[in-house]
Design a protein around this motif. Sequence first.
Motif, PDB file in Angstrom:
ATOM      1  N   ARG A   1     -12.834   5.994  14.906  1.00  0.00           N
ATOM      2  CA  ARG A   1     -12.427   4.637  15.318  1.00  0.00           C
ATOM      3  C   ARG A   1     -11.591   4.649  16.598  1.00  0.00           C
TER       4      ARG A   1
ATOM      5  N   ASP B   1       0.133   5.647   3.740  1.00  0.00           N
ATOM      6  CA  ASP B   1      -1.140   6.000   4.382  1.00  0.00           C
ATOM      7  C   ASP B   1      -0.810   6.729   5.682  1.00  0.00           C
TER       8      ASP B   1
ATOM      9  N   MET C   1      -7.867   0.798  -2.116  1.00  0.00           N
ATOM     10  CA  MET C   1      -8.477   0.434  -0.841  1.00  0.00           C
ATOM     11  C   MET C   1      -9.908   0.970  -0.902  1.00  0.00           C
TER      12      MET C   1
ATOM     13  N   ASP D   1     -11.516   1.447   8.457  1.00  0.00           N
ATOM     14  CA  ASP D   1     -11.945   2.802   8.117  1.00  0.00           C
ATOM     15  C   ASP D   1     -13.349   2.829   7.531  1.00  0.00           C
TER      16      ASP D   1
ATOM     17  N   ARG E   1       0.846  -1.193   0.000  1.00  0.00           N
ATOM     18  CA  ARG E   1       0.000   0.000   0.000  1.00  0.00           C
ATOM     19  C   ARG E   1       0.882   1.244   0.000  1.00  0.00           C
TER      20      ARG E   1
ATOM     21  N   ARG F   1      -4.733  13.307   4.584  1.00  0.00           N
ATOM     22  CA  ARG F   1      -4.358  11.927   4.903  1.00  0.00           C
ATOM     23  C   ARG F   1      -4.068  11.141   3.635  1.00  0.00           C
TER      24      ARG F   1
ATOM     25  N   GLU G   1     -12.455   2.155   1.412  1.00  0.00           N
ATOM     26  CA  GLU G   1     -12.651   2.469   2.832  1.00  0.00           C
ATOM     27  C   GLU G   1     -13.456   3.746   3.018  1.00  0.00           C
TER      28      GLU G   1
HETATM   29 MG    MG Z   1      -7.494   2.366   6.516  1.00  0.00          MG
END
Ligand code: MG
Length: 573
Positions: free
Chosen positions: A465, A336, A429, A455, A333, A359, A431
């Motif tokens: 979260r 992130d 992803m 997420d 990935r 982000r 999310e």
């Molecule tokens: Mg995530």
Amino acid sequence: MEKLLKGIAASEGIAIAKVYKLEKAKLNIKKILINDFQKEITKLEEALIKAKEQINNLKLKALKKLGEEKAAIFDAHLGILLDPELKEQVFNMIKNEKINASYAFLIISKNFQELFAQMNDPYMKERASDIKDVSERVLSILEGKEIKDLSLINQEVIILAHDLTPSETSQLNPKFVKGFVTEIGGKTSHSAIMARTLQIPAIVGIGDEIFKFKDQSQILIDGTDGILICHPDQKTKKLYQTKKEQELIFKKEEKTFKNKSSQSKDGWKTKIAANIGSPDDLVSYHNFGAEGIGLFRSEFLYMESENWPTEDEQFNAYKKVLQDLKSNLTVIRTLDIGGDKTLKYYQFPKEMNPFLGYRAIRVQLDQKKLLITQARALLRASAYGNLGINLPMIATVDEFLEVKEVFKKVENDLKKEGIKIGKYQLGIMVEIPSTVILADKFAKYSDFFSIGTNDLIQYTFAVDRMSKSVSYLYQPFNPAILKSIKTVIDSSHKYNKWTAICGEMASEEKLAPLFVGMGLDEFSMSATSVLKIRRIISKVDKKDAEKLVEKVLNLETSQQVEKILTDYLNKIL
Ligand code: MG
Ligand code: PEP
């Protein structure tokens, strides 16, 4: 009479034994004015030497018992102990204020602890507990109250403590220490991680009620569900004895799944991959027979670095994993970062809602240089294995196409430079709910989907979260999430693409049959859960599971879903 307490399940298994309360010698350190500061400095120097010897000893023991990776914690302790900045500040305080060594060390080490505890980065936050650990050791030596050596315990006990420091945990001998329970702590605290390595049951964050129990009284702990029972009666003991026997049978059976493929009872095949954070995690990947890497969180490389990792540093890490995996797919990935993950060397903008702000891919789209460096490292590494690249926090099709363009350009540049590039897949992803809603559009362009349920739950229910106060809304069993997952899988299949789940939901036992019913192509999880899920999948009948999906998606609440899935799991196991 029986008394039951509930805490955080930190390390699975059931144990029954006598209470051993770890009450640390109280260090009542007071400020004392002194005349001879040189004497205090010598005292401190001697204490530091002794602490160094003790830590080196602990490191040797840990190396034998826990392996190199876990023993590295003591290198961190030595680093703190020998930190010139800390030492200098303490010496100056002794000299300038003419005070005793213990008090000066207490104050300065507390300042350091607070500094680290306030950092946003969870890794740096954890360092505060290491400084506390080292500081307690030095202060105990200075005060002549030596820390208890837990490796000397020679009868079967369960330790109850406020917290266990890494040095204490590494001394535990699983032959006698059957488990431990701590007042504070979370699933990812050092003590919890070490308990899982030692494979002893543990509960953390249970609260201070435990200190009311008397030494030597009998307690039972269930580390799988986070339950402690003091003075268990015969009926309870029998119940848990059966559960323990059952768990042992499961564990034994799970081991037989190590070299098997992941398939349902009637032969439908899926894949179970592992999530990793660095090439060091490859050991577990092999130990638990995972069939690929479904998520390599590259941000850990950035978080552990002192500066932005260079193209070559990244290339070497990616290449190492790809070569090790051979033909198995490795999904890496892209960075992130942001939200709760920060960097030592970069100041994020202050925002009201960092999880909704600057982000992940948003940072790299804004600072293209970062994206290009990572893309170059990834594509160079693609020549060494089977690579998948995964983009975090994609919200719109435009964003995805923009990143795709960057990768195309980087590919052309590298080719012009004569650098060999292998085949690779580029996926996203899923999310953010907008990508679920437009999954059929994304499926045209994206080679695969990887659902980040951690997420996705957060953004679907608008529930932070990390928040404790609204955690009741964090509902993995809610039909809203399950419908989203089904939509994504179906959309990918319509375009002959594939879908993985790489969030924590992938390792939830009760959900495994449901995902089989939905035709999930890949489950990706922490390597230690791979065999547990593979075993469950082997008991599921695909056709039967499809009916389960229909039933569950018509329900209204999380509780209703969980009940049906619990019954289903009990029926097939
Ligand atoms: Mg995530
Ligand atoms: C997720 O969101 O489910 C995920 C796997 O990513 P992370 O937990 O790193 O945000």
